[in-house]
Design a protein around this motif. Structure first.
Motif, PDB file in Angstrom:
ATOM      1  N   SER A  12      18.136   1.738  18.851  1.00  0.00           N
ATOM      2  CA  SER A  12      17.549   1.477  17.542  1.00  0.00           C
ATOM      3  C   SER A  12      16.542   2.631  17.183  1.00  0.00           C
ATOM      4  O   SER A  12      16.477   3.152  16.337  1.00  0.00           O
ATOM      5  CB  SER A  12      17.036   0.101  16.968  1.00  0.00           C
ATOM      6  OG  SER A  12      16.478  -0.111  16.122  1.00  0.00           O
ATOM      7  N   ASP A  13      15.738   2.662  18.255  1.00  0.00           N
ATOM      8  CA  ASP A  13      14.304   3.601  18.207  1.00  0.00           C
ATOM      9  C   ASP A  13      15.031   5.129  18.198  1.00  0.00           C
ATOM     10  O   ASP A  13      14.614   5.753  17.434  1.00  0.00           O
ATOM     11  CB  ASP A  13      13.671   3.394  19.541  1.00  0.00           C
ATOM     12  CG  ASP A  13      12.766   2.277  19.274  1.00  0.00           C
ATOM     13  OD1 ASP A  13      12.814   1.554  18.372  1.00  0.00           O
ATOM     14  OD2 ASP A  13      12.394   1.907  20.437  1.00  0.00           O
ATOM     15  N   ALA A  14      16.160   5.231  18.981  1.00  0.00           N
ATOM     16  CA  ALA A  14      16.699   6.499  18.971  1.00  0.00           C
ATOM     17  C   ALA A  14      17.262   7.055  17.598  1.00  0.00           C
ATOM     18  O   ALA A  14      17.200   7.925  16.899  1.00  0.00           O
ATOM     19  CB  ALA A  14      17.754   6.761  19.859  1.00  0.00           C
ATOM     20  N   LEU A  15      18.216   6.024  17.025  1.00  0.00           N
ATOM     21  CA  LEU A  15      18.592   6.232  15.709  1.00  0.00           C
ATOM     22  C   LEU A  15      17.641   6.443  14.497  1.00  0.00           C
ATOM     23  O   LEU A  15      17.771   7.412  13.718  1.00  0.00           O
ATOM     24  CB  LEU A  15      19.456   5.078  15.333  1.00  0.00           C
ATOM     25  CG  LEU A  15      20.944   5.051  15.812  1.00  0.00           C
ATOM     26  CD1 LEU A  15      21.380   3.629  15.772  1.00  0.00           C
ATOM     27  CD2 LEU A  15      21.653   6.091  15.253  1.00  0.00           C
ATOM     28  N   SER A  53      24.914  11.476   8.464  1.00  0.00           N
ATOM     29  CA  SER A  53      26.141  11.176   9.284  1.00  0.00           C
ATOM     30  C   SER A  53      26.078  12.096  10.359  1.00  0.00           C
ATOM     31  O   SER A  53      26.670  11.816  11.576  1.00  0.00           O
ATOM     32  CB  SER A  53      27.303  11.517   8.392  1.00  0.00           C
ATOM     33  OG  SER A  53      27.477  10.256   7.336  1.00  0.00           O
ATOM     34  N   ALA A  54      25.883  13.324  10.327  1.00  0.00           N
ATOM     35  CA  ALA A  54      25.896  14.332  11.342  1.00  0.00           C
ATOM     36  C   ALA A  54      24.824  14.066  12.441  1.00  0.00           C
ATOM     37  O   ALA A  54      25.178  14.072  13.686  1.00  0.00           O
ATOM     38  CB  ALA A  54      25.371  15.867  10.733  1.00  0.00           C
ATOM     39  N   ALA A  60      25.627   9.734  18.725  1.00  0.00           N
ATOM     40  CA  ALA A  60      26.820   9.248  19.467  1.00  0.00           C
ATOM     41  C   ALA A  60      27.465   9.802  20.349  1.00  0.00           C
ATOM     42  O   ALA A  60      27.601   9.525  21.565  1.00  0.00           O
ATOM     43  CB  ALA A  60      27.739   8.685  18.370  1.00  0.00           C
ATOM     44  N   ALA A  61      27.497  11.111  20.334  1.00  0.00           N
ATOM     45  CA  ALA A  61      27.995  12.002  21.483  1.00  0.00           C
ATOM     46  C   ALA A  61      26.943  11.979  22.830  1.00  0.00           C
ATOM     47  O   ALA A  61      27.640  12.273  23.937  1.00  0.00           O
ATOM     48  CB  ALA A  61      27.961  13.391  21.068  1.00  0.00           C
ATOM     49  N   CYS A  70      29.442   4.564  12.048  1.00  0.00           N
ATOM     50  CA  CYS A  70      28.617   5.029  10.673  1.00  0.00           C
ATOM     51  C   CYS A  70      29.728   4.849   9.376  1.00  0.00           C
ATOM     52  O   CYS A  70      30.737   5.313   9.208  1.00  0.00           O
ATOM     53  CB  CYS A  70      27.956   6.346  10.651  1.00  0.00           C
ATOM     54  SG  CYS A  70      26.977   6.616   9.318  1.00  0.00           S
ATOM     55  N   THR A  71      29.225   3.746   8.683  1.00  0.00           N
ATOM     56  CA  THR A  71      30.285   3.238   7.491  1.00  0.00           C
ATOM     57  C   THR A  71      29.398   3.297   6.316  1.00  0.00           C
ATOM     58  O   THR A  71      28.261   3.188   6.267  1.00  0.00           O
ATOM     59  CB  THR A  71      31.033   2.180   7.672  1.00  0.00           C
ATOM     60  OG1 THR A  71      29.924   0.979   7.884  1.00  0.00           O
ATOM     61  CG2 THR A  71      31.860   2.044   9.028  1.00  0.00           C
TER      62      THR A  71
END
Length: 91
Positions: A12-15, A53-54, A60-61, A70-71
């Motif tokens: 969560s922190d990273a996102l 999104s990018a 994610a990679a 991601c929706t």
């Protein structure tokens, strides 16, 4: 359970670090169940969707052991106050 929650908080922190400049607000639920580390809803202006999104894809990679999806767009109900908070404010 604590390890599950700690990992969820780390993700969560990273996102949030990656997307905070393009998301107007974010609502996160840490470890909502045993199979899901976290759910996160972000309010993103339409002109920032590609950037957002990018950045999620890039993060994610770096986490191949996870499935990061991601929706959207979705209705902004995640950002409405809980009913009991609204009722208490009007009491």
């Amino acid at each position: 359970r604590r390890d599950h929650e700690a990992e969820a908080q780390r993700i969560s922190d990273a996102l949030q670090a990656e997307t905070s400049d393009v998301a107007r607000d974010t609502a996160t639920r840490i470890a909502p169940n045993a199979r899901v580390l976290l759910t996160m809803a972000s309010l993103v202006p339409p002109n920032e969707l590609d950037t957002f999104s990018a950045r999620v894809r890039t993060l994610a990679a770096t986490l191949p052991e996870l499935r990061l999806t991601c929706t959207g767009p979705w209705p902004p109900y995640h950002f409405a106050p809980p009913l009991n908070a609204v009722e208490a404010a009007h009491a």
